[in-house]
Design an enzyme around this catalytic site. Structure first.
Site, PDB file in Angstrom:
ATOM      1  N   ASP A  78       7.508  -1.028 -11.509  1.00  0.00           N
ATOM      2  CA  ASP A  78       6.685  -0.952 -10.307  1.00  0.00           C
ATOM      3  C   ASP A  78       6.353   0.521 -10.014  1.00  0.00           C
ATOM      4  OD1 ASP A  78       5.470  -1.948  -7.983  1.00  0.00           O
ATOM      5  OD2 ASP A  78       7.307  -1.761  -6.789  1.00  0.00           O
ATOM      6  N   GLY A 122       5.435  -1.439   3.210  1.00  0.00           N
ATOM      7  CA  GLY A 122       6.350  -1.230   4.316  1.00  0.00           C
ATOM      8  C   GLY A 122       6.219  -2.223   5.454  1.00  0.00           C
ATOM      9  N   HIS A 169      -0.486  -5.533  -3.926  1.00  0.00           N
ATOM     10  CA  HIS A 169       0.711  -4.804  -3.461  1.00  0.00           C
ATOM     11  C   HIS A 169       0.808  -4.967  -1.947  1.00  0.00           C
ATOM     12  CE1 HIS A 169       2.002  -2.206  -6.939  1.00  0.00           C
ATOM     13  NE2 HIS A 169       0.964  -2.853  -7.420  1.00  0.00           N
ATOM     14  N   ILE A 213       6.336  -8.219  -3.405  1.00  0.00           N
ATOM     15  CA  ILE A 213       7.086  -8.362  -2.151  1.00  0.00           C
ATOM     16  C   ILE A 213       8.420  -7.617  -2.259  1.00  0.00           C
ATOM     17  CG2 ILE A 213       8.224 -10.019  -0.611  1.00  0.00           C
ATOM     18  CD1 ILE A 213       6.059 -12.065  -1.496  1.00  0.00           C
ATOM     19  N   ASP A 214       8.598  -6.674  -1.398  1.00  0.00           N
ATOM     20  CA  ASP A 214       9.853  -5.919  -1.346  1.00  0.00           C
ATOM     21  C   ASP A 214      10.368  -5.838   0.092  1.00  0.00           C
ATOM     22  OD1 ASP A 214      11.999  -4.312  -1.802  1.00  0.00           O
ATOM     23  OD2 ASP A 214      10.888  -2.540  -2.410  1.00  0.00           O
TER      24      ASP A 214
HETATM   25  P1  13P Z   1       5.805  -4.549   0.581  1.00  0.00           P
HETATM   26  O1  13P Z   1       6.239  -3.256   1.141  1.00  0.00           O
HETATM   27  O2  13P Z   1       4.747  -5.176   1.438  1.00  0.00           O
HETATM   28  O3  13P Z   1       6.923  -5.492   0.326  1.00  0.00           O
HETATM   29  O4  13P Z   1       5.104  -4.261  -0.839  1.00  0.00           O
HETATM   30  C1  13P Z   1       5.893  -4.124  -1.997  1.00  0.00           C
HETATM   31  C2  13P Z   1       5.125  -3.582  -3.130  1.00  0.00           C
HETATM   32  O5  13P Z   1       3.914  -3.496  -3.123  1.00  0.00           O
HETATM   33  C3  13P Z   1       5.889  -3.130  -4.312  1.00  0.00           C
HETATM   34  O6  13P Z   1       5.064  -2.554  -5.275  1.00  0.00           O
HETATM   35  O1  G3H Z   2       5.989  -0.252  -3.353  1.00  0.00           O
HETATM   36  C1  G3H Z   2       7.099   0.217  -3.331  1.00  0.00           C
HETATM   37  C2  G3H Z   2       8.257  -0.696  -3.480  1.00  0.00           C
HETATM   38  O2  G3H Z   2       8.575  -1.293  -2.242  1.00  0.00           O
HETATM   39  C3  G3H Z   2       9.414   0.033  -4.090  1.00  0.00           C
HETATM   40  O3  G3H Z   2       9.943   0.926  -3.167  1.00  0.00           O
HETATM   41  O4  G3H Z   2      10.060   3.073  -4.391  1.00  0.00           O
HETATM   42  O5  G3H Z   2      11.516   2.613  -2.384  1.00  0.00           O
HETATM   43  O6  G3H Z   2      11.948   1.458  -4.569  1.00  0.00           O
HETATM   44  P1  G3H Z   2      10.918   2.103  -3.663  1.00  0.00           P
HETATM   45 ZN    ZN Z   3       3.438  -1.483  -4.393  1.00  0.00          ZN
END
Ligand code: 13P
Ligand code: G3H
Ligand code: ZN
Length: 321
Positions: free
Chosen positions: A82, A185, A220, A265-266
């Site tokens: 990612d 975020g 994303h 989705i994170d």
């Molecule tokens: P969110 O912050 O909406 O979960 O997006 C995650 C993401 O795009 C990771 O690449």
């Molecule tokens: O888009 C970003 C993802 O949520 C990953 O976040 O770089 O803090 O691991 P990170």
């Molecule tokens: Zn992303």
């Protein structure tokens, strides 16, 4: 079950008109939650790993954890980098056997973005890996002042359909992340929540018209930032602002019907995990066994992932496609 190639998952998702959840993995509990949820939903899944995750957990731990998940699971799993920020990082992941990598040079001017993507594509394709590029800036509507040509205006930073077609053709990327008002975020929108779904349709059509077929797009910033999780976090001592906002799940459903094949989705996973941990500590201030707060956290992430794949992405029951 061995790793399934991203290429194969994309082809099946496009044919079946569903989206793949691409969930971020940072530790064992998140990985278990994601894989167990997909196992129960019989859903294919993409596990994605950021540079930050590699730094936090160590690439070897992540690789071994994923090997464990693969050996215990019967659903198709692909592994994706990612937001790769350099050729070198992408190469490392390709060499480690990732089935896809994202090279995110979207902050660069068009031609430079193209050049960086091309270099990663050349290496990846020689090593049985596919590549996600990104065109447009994921600043999101919170910065969008709507002034034509302004620094964060749609004209300036959202993905342009014709440019997208040119970019894909010349870079050779296998999937494209688009900027249609999405952002990362827990604070995605100021005022009205929206994705520019018309633009998404236009991008999909432009790619089709350019002879690229049913081309896979990536969304994303697809967390919906559920209000109940935000409230739970704040009820148990958290301090998230009143202006948290995510993408309505109904918009994600439309986006996947229009042709977003991979949905990232994170943040929602982070919220689910944090809410459960805070609740355990608030209700049991004397607790100090990590298993006692990580188990409910893992269970809450698992429920969230089950909901996403079943009710939003439409990929439940697709594991045997
Ligand atoms: P969110 O912050 O909406 O979960 O997006 C995650 C993401 O795009 C990771 O690449
Ligand atoms: O888009 C970003 C993802 O949520 C990953 O976040 O770089 O803090 O691991 P990170
Ligand atoms: Zn992303």
């Amino acid at each position: 079950m061995p790793l399934t190639h991203t290429r194969e998952l994309f082809a099946k998702a496009l044919k079946g008109k569903y989206a793949l959840g691409a969930f971020n993995v940072n530790n064992m509990e998140l990985l278990q939650a994601i894989v167990e949820a997909c196992e129960e939903e019989k859903a294919p899944v993409m596990l994605q790993i950021s540079k930050g995750a590699r730094h936090y957990a160590n690439p070897v731990y992540l690789k071994k954890l994923i090997e464990a998940a693969l050996s215990l699971s019967n659903v198709p799993i692909a592994v994706h980098l990612d937001h790769g920020d350099s050729f070198e990082l992408c190469k490392e992941c390709i060499d480690e056997g990732f089935t896809s990598v994202m090279i995110d040079a979207s902050h660069e001017p068009f031609e430079k973005n193209l050049e960086v993507c091309r270099k990663v594509v050349d290496y990846a394709h020689k090593h049985n890996c596919v590549v996600e590029g990104e065109l447009g800036h994921l600043v999101g509507a919170q910065f969008d002042q709507g002034e034509a040509g302004g620094s964060y205006s749609k004209e300036g930073h959202y993905t342009h359909p014709e440019e997208a077609a040119e970019f894909v053709k010349r870079s050779g990327v296998d999937s494209l992340a688009v900027a249609i008002g999405n952002s990362h975020g827990a604070y995605k929108f100021k005022g009205e929540q929206h994705l520019d779904l018309e633009r998404l349709k236009a991008i999909k059509s432009a790619l089709m018209a350019a002879g690229l077929g049913d081309y896979p797009l990536v969304l994303h910033g697809a967390s919906s930032v559920p209000k109940d999780l935000v409230e739970e976090i704040n009820r148990y001592g958290g301090g998230l602002g009143a202006d948290t906002a995510g993408v309505p799940e109904a918009d994600i459903e439309v986006a996947r019907r229009v042709g977003c094949t991979k949905v990232n989705i994170d943040t929602d996973l982070r919220l689910a995990m944090t809410a459960a941990i805070r609740k355990t500590f608030a209700e049991n201030p004397k607790e100090f066994d990590p298993r006692k707060y990580l188990a409910p956290a893992r269970a809450q992430v698992k429920e969230l992932v089950r909901h996403k794949v079943r009710d939003v992405l439409g990929c439940s029951g697709r594991a045997s496609d």
